[in-house]
Design a protein around this motif. Structure first.
Motif, short mmCIF file in Angstrom:
data_model
loop_
_atom_site.label_atom_id
_atom_site.label_comp_id
_atom_site.label_asym_id
_atom_site.label_seq_id
_atom_site.Cartn_x
_atom_site.Cartn_y
_atom_site.Cartn_z
N HIS A 56 0.82 -1.52 0.33
CA HIS A 56 -0.33 0.23 0.10
C HIS A 56 0.84 1.22 0.05
O HIS A 56 0.56 1.86 -0.34
CB HIS A 56 -0.89 0.00 1.08
CG HIS A 56 -2.11 1.05 1.04
ND1 HIS A 56 -2.72 1.62 0.33
CD2 HIS A 56 -1.74 2.10 1.98
CE1 HIS A 56 -3.14 2.52 0.93
NE2 HIS A 56 -2.66 2.81 1.43
N THR A 59 2.59 1.71 -3.37
CA THR A 59 1.60 2.01 -4.62
C THR A 59 1.02 3.65 -3.77
O THR A 59 1.01 4.10 -5.64
CB THR A 59 0.18 1.38 -4.70
OG1 THR A 59 -0.42 1.38 -3.29
CG2 THR A 59 0.94 -0.52 -5.05
N ALA A 68 2.64 1.37 -14.93
CA ALA A 68 3.25 0.39 -13.76
C ALA A 68 3.37 -0.79 -14.81
O ALA A 68 3.18 -0.94 -15.72
CB ALA A 68 1.96 -0.06 -13.12
#
Length: 69
Positions: A56, A59, A68
């Motif tokens: 988390h 990202t 990505a």
């Protein structure tokens, strides 16, 4: 053990981990296999929680325009 059943489906990581450790402590040498299972469960929940927190955090730091992959 009833508390473990109540929170087993959607465990908050810290509570579930501590509950597994406390149950393992109460079992002790009387049930070595159960104790090992509870400690392994505690470790796996903690590791999964830490991994999700790392993913988390990473990202969130990806620049908005980058691709990505």
């Amino acid at each position: 053990r009833e508390a473990l059943v109540w929170i087993g489906h959607f465990p908050p990581a810290s509570l579930y981990s501590q509950l597994c450790q406390l149950l393992a402590l109460t079992l002790g040498d009387s049930d070595p296999l159960g104790t090992a299972g509870l400690l392994a469960e505690s470790l796996s929940v903690t590791a999964r929680h830490q991994l999700l927190a790392i993913v988390h955090a990473r990202t969130r730091w990806v620049p908005a325009g980058s691709a990505a992959g």
